[in-house]
Design a protein around this motif. Structure first.
Motif, PDB file in Angstrom:
ATOM      1  N   VAL A 112     -11.439  -7.808   1.905  1.00 49.56           N
ATOM      2  CA  VAL A 112     -11.161  -9.347   1.822  1.00 49.56           C
ATOM      3  C   VAL A 112      -9.778  -9.589   0.762  1.00 49.56           C
ATOM      4  CG1 VAL A 112     -12.242 -11.520   0.951  1.00 49.56           C
ATOM      5  CG2 VAL A 112     -13.548  -9.584   2.129  1.00 49.56           C
ATOM      6  N   ILE A 113      -8.773 -10.018   1.450  1.00 48.32           N
ATOM      7  CA  ILE A 113      -7.686 -10.194   0.583  1.00 48.32           C
ATOM      8  C   ILE A 113      -7.146 -11.528   0.839  1.00 48.32           C
ATOM      9  CG2 ILE A 113      -5.048  -9.270   0.339  1.00 48.32           C
ATOM     10  CD1 ILE A 113      -6.054  -6.732   1.606  1.00 48.32           C
ATOM     11  N   GLY A 114      -6.987 -11.852   2.308  1.00 48.60           N
ATOM     12  CA  GLY A 114      -6.498 -13.224   2.729  1.00 48.60           C
ATOM     13  C   GLY A 114      -6.449 -13.533   4.086  1.00 48.60           C
ATOM     14  N   ASP A 115      -5.807 -14.558   4.486  1.00 48.31           N
ATOM     15  CA  ASP A 115      -5.791 -14.873   5.938  1.00 48.31           C
ATOM     16  C   ASP A 115      -4.676 -15.883   6.155  1.00 48.31           C
ATOM     17  OD1 ASP A 115      -6.353 -14.830   8.616  1.00 48.31           O
ATOM     18  OD2 ASP A 115      -8.242 -15.856   8.397  1.00 48.31           O
ATOM     19  N   ASP A 116      -4.124 -16.061   7.278  1.00 48.94           N
ATOM     20  CA  ASP A 116      -3.017 -17.227   7.604  1.00 48.94           C
ATOM     21  C   ASP A 116      -1.839 -16.796   6.493  1.00 48.94           C
ATOM     22  OD1 ASP A 116      -4.813 -18.328   9.516  1.00 48.94           O
ATOM     23  OD2 ASP A 116      -5.559 -19.566   7.977  1.00 48.94           O
ATOM     24  N   GLY A 117      -1.561 -15.422   6.345  1.00 53.62           N
ATOM     25  CA  GLY A 117      -0.237 -15.257   5.765  1.00 53.62           C
ATOM     26  C   GLY A 117      -0.562 -15.552   4.191  1.00 53.62           C
ATOM     27  N   ARG A 118      -1.656 -15.798   3.625  1.00 54.27           N
ATOM     28  CA  ARG A 118      -1.721 -16.003   2.186  1.00 54.27           C
ATOM     29  C   ARG A 118      -2.869 -15.070   1.674  1.00 54.27           C
ATOM     30  NH1 ARG A 118      -5.029 -19.660  -1.005  1.00 54.27           N
ATOM     31  NH2 ARG A 118      -6.353 -19.964   0.689  1.00 54.27           N
ATOM     32  N   VAL A 119      -2.315 -14.537   0.586  1.00 58.82           N
ATOM     33  CA  VAL A 119      -3.262 -13.671  -0.302  1.00 58.82           C
ATOM     34  C   VAL A 119      -4.034 -14.413  -1.254  1.00 58.82           C
ATOM     35  CG1 VAL A 119      -3.595 -11.754  -1.995  1.00 58.82           C
ATOM     36  CG2 VAL A 119      -1.940 -11.518  -0.092  1.00 58.82           C
ATOM     37  N   TYR A 120      -5.291 -14.435  -1.392  1.00 59.92           N
ATOM     38  CA  TYR A 120      -6.129 -15.159  -2.296  1.00 59.92           C
ATOM     39  C   TYR A 120      -7.047 -14.540  -3.302  1.00 59.92           C
ATOM     40  CZ  TYR A 120      -9.367 -14.849   1.595  1.00 59.92           C
ATOM     41  OH  TYR A 120     -10.414 -14.419   2.828  1.00 59.92           O
ATOM     42  N   VAL A 121      -6.733 -13.269  -3.349  1.00 53.57           N
ATOM     43  CA  VAL A 121      -7.458 -12.631  -4.311  1.00 53.57           C
ATOM     44  C   VAL A 121      -6.802 -12.136  -5.827  1.00 53.57           C
ATOM     45  CG1 VAL A 121      -8.990 -11.287  -2.563  1.00 53.57           C
ATOM     46  CG2 VAL A 121      -6.847 -10.316  -3.367  1.00 53.57           C
ATOM     47  N   ALA A 122      -7.458 -11.953  -6.751  1.00 55.90           N
ATOM     48  CA  ALA A 122      -6.949 -11.664  -7.993  1.00 55.90           C
ATOM     49  C   ALA A 122      -5.899 -10.528  -8.057  1.00 55.90           C
ATOM     50  CB  ALA A 122      -8.032 -11.402  -9.193  1.00 55.90           C
ATOM     51  N   ASP A 123      -5.102 -10.468  -8.955  1.00 64.39           N
ATOM     52  CA  ASP A 123      -4.084  -9.333  -9.206  1.00 64.39           C
ATOM     53  C   ASP A 123      -4.824  -8.060  -9.636  1.00 64.39           C
ATOM     54  OD1 ASP A 123      -2.087 -11.376  -8.951  1.00 64.39           O
ATOM     55  OD2 ASP A 123      -1.428 -11.579 -11.154  1.00 64.39           O
ATOM     56  N   GLY A 124      -4.395  -7.106  -8.871  1.00 62.02           N
ATOM     57  CA  GLY A 124      -4.988  -5.611  -9.138  1.00 62.02           C
ATOM     58  C   GLY A 124      -6.026  -5.314  -8.131  1.00 62.02           C
ATOM     59  N   ILE A 125      -6.498  -6.217  -7.209  1.00 57.92           N
ATOM     60  CA  ILE A 125      -7.540  -5.756  -6.265  1.00 57.92           C
ATOM     61  C   ILE A 125      -6.846  -5.067  -5.278  1.00 57.92           C
ATOM     62  CG2 ILE A 125      -9.135  -6.927  -4.767  1.00 57.92           C
ATOM     63  CD1 ILE A 125      -9.952  -8.965  -6.534  1.00 57.92           C
ATOM     64  N   LEU A 126      -5.725  -5.746  -4.684  1.00 52.93           N
ATOM     65  CA  LEU A 126      -5.050  -5.013  -3.732  1.00 52.93           C
ATOM     66  C   LEU A 126      -4.750  -3.493  -4.030  1.00 52.93           C
ATOM     67  CD1 LEU A 126      -3.846  -5.534  -0.838  1.00 52.93           C
ATOM     68  CD2 LEU A 126      -1.785  -6.234  -1.789  1.00 52.93           C
ATOM     69  N   ASP A 127      -4.572  -3.408  -5.225  1.00 49.51           N
ATOM     70  CA  ASP A 127      -4.145  -1.621  -5.387  1.00 49.51           C
ATOM     71  C   ASP A 127      -5.310  -0.852  -5.547  1.00 49.51           C
ATOM     72  OD1 ASP A 127      -1.444  -2.346  -6.115  1.00 49.51           O
ATOM     73  OD2 ASP A 127      -1.598  -2.444  -8.225  1.00 49.51           O
ATOM     74  N   VAL A 128      -6.616  -1.604  -5.956  1.00 47.10           N
ATOM     75  CA  VAL A 128      -7.769  -0.771  -6.039  1.00 47.10           C
ATOM     76  C   VAL A 128      -8.284  -0.409  -4.427  1.00 47.10           C
ATOM     77  CG1 VAL A 128     -10.231  -0.618  -6.481  1.00 47.10           C
ATOM     78  CG2 VAL A 128      -8.649  -1.636  -8.324  1.00 47.10           C
ATOM     79  N   LEU A 129      -7.955  -1.443  -3.665  1.00 49.12           N
ATOM     80  CA  LEU A 129      -8.447  -1.443  -2.158  1.00 49.12           C
ATOM     81  C   LEU A 129      -7.479  -0.274  -1.615  1.00 49.12           C
ATOM     82  CD1 LEU A 129      -8.792  -5.087  -1.076  1.00 49.12           C
ATOM     83  CD2 LEU A 129     -10.423  -3.143  -0.712  1.00 49.12           C
TER      84      LEU A 129
END
Length: 274
Positions: A112-129
């Protein structure tokens, strides 16, 4: 049959565990639900109350899951919205321990990161994913935007989707269920859920309805997890989940509701239009 489901929870509406738990239980599957956030409603409403749960609390709940022996009982482990990078890290630690402890456990990661071209999660979550959760997963359920973001591959057609799935998998097998897909050959007025398993695609198209209630991806992931926990093959699990989701959306549209109408959940393999 037990699923451990780690994701958000809301008071009003159906997102995260507030969408998935009822659906899994309705399929006859027991659920150990661990919250990462506790909110009054989806954040896209004008106001929202509650908060992301403290990392110490999330870690403590996960230790309780282990102490009760639930990891040994579980067939499927699901993660969804993580809330914070600290939560993501302790959840990644838990997943490593769980997979080491139960070699038969299937890890289903909904990134769960985002949708419609928009990222809505907190900084750092994408790296852990990217570096910890996806490499551990057996199955992931991103929407088309998330799959493009994680893989770095633009998806316009089936070859692009295969390339994106391959980029995520690296040298190991990860099945991908891409949701909300519109490819160049997707029939007009339809939207697709596409399973990429071992390089082979299975495509499930449904009419695109003029509504967008929150939580459809969370519900789909929960239904897939429930069917897998019952021993259903992956392609059939996805098909059944898509059929149920569409039936829920038809009923939601008929009711004029902003939130999904989940109760009663349509039976698997039917498209309840009542």
């Amino acid at each position: 049959m037990l699923v451990i489901s780690i994701q958000s929870q809301v008071v009003h509406g159906h997102v995260g565990n507030s969408a998935a738990v009822h659906a899994m239980q309705a399929e006859g599957v027991n659920v150990a639900a661990v919250p990462t956030t506790l909110l009054s409603n989806h954040p896209r409403y004008k106001t929202v109350r509650g908060r992301v749960l403290d990392v110490e609390l999330v870690a403590d709940l996960l230790r309780g899951v282990e102490e009760r022996g639930l990891v040994d009982e579980a067939a499927v482990l699901v993660t969804g919205y993580l809330g914070s990078s600290d939560n993501a890290a302790v959840i990644a630690d838990f997943i490593e321990r769980a997979l080491s402890r139960n070699s038969k456990l299937v890890y289903l990661c909904d990134p769960v990161i985002g949708d419609d071209g928009r990222v809505y999660v907190a900084d750092g979550i994408l790296d852990v994913l990217r570096h910890r959760l996806l490499p551990a997963a057996h199955l992931i359920t991103p929407n088309q935007f998330e799959l493009e973001l994680l893989s770095g591959v633009k998806i316009a057609d089936t070859e692009g989707l295969r390339a994106a799935a391959t980029a995520l998998a690296g040298h190991r097998r990860i099945d991908v269920v891409a949701t909300g897909c519109t490819l160049v050959d997707t029939p007009a007025g339809q939207v697709e859920t596409i399973l990429c398993a071992d390089g082979q695609l299975s495509r499930f198209a449904t009419p695109r309805l003029p509504i967008r209630p929150y939580g459809t991806g969370d519900l789909l992931t929960g239904l897939i997890a429930a069917h897998l926990a019952k021993g259903t093959a992956i392609e059939a699990a996805v098909r059944l989940a898509v059929e149920t989701i569409f039936a829920v959306l038809v009923r939601t549209q008929q009711a004029g509701s902003a939130e999904m109408r989940l109760v009663p959940l349509p039976a698997s393999g039917t498209q309840d239009r009542g």
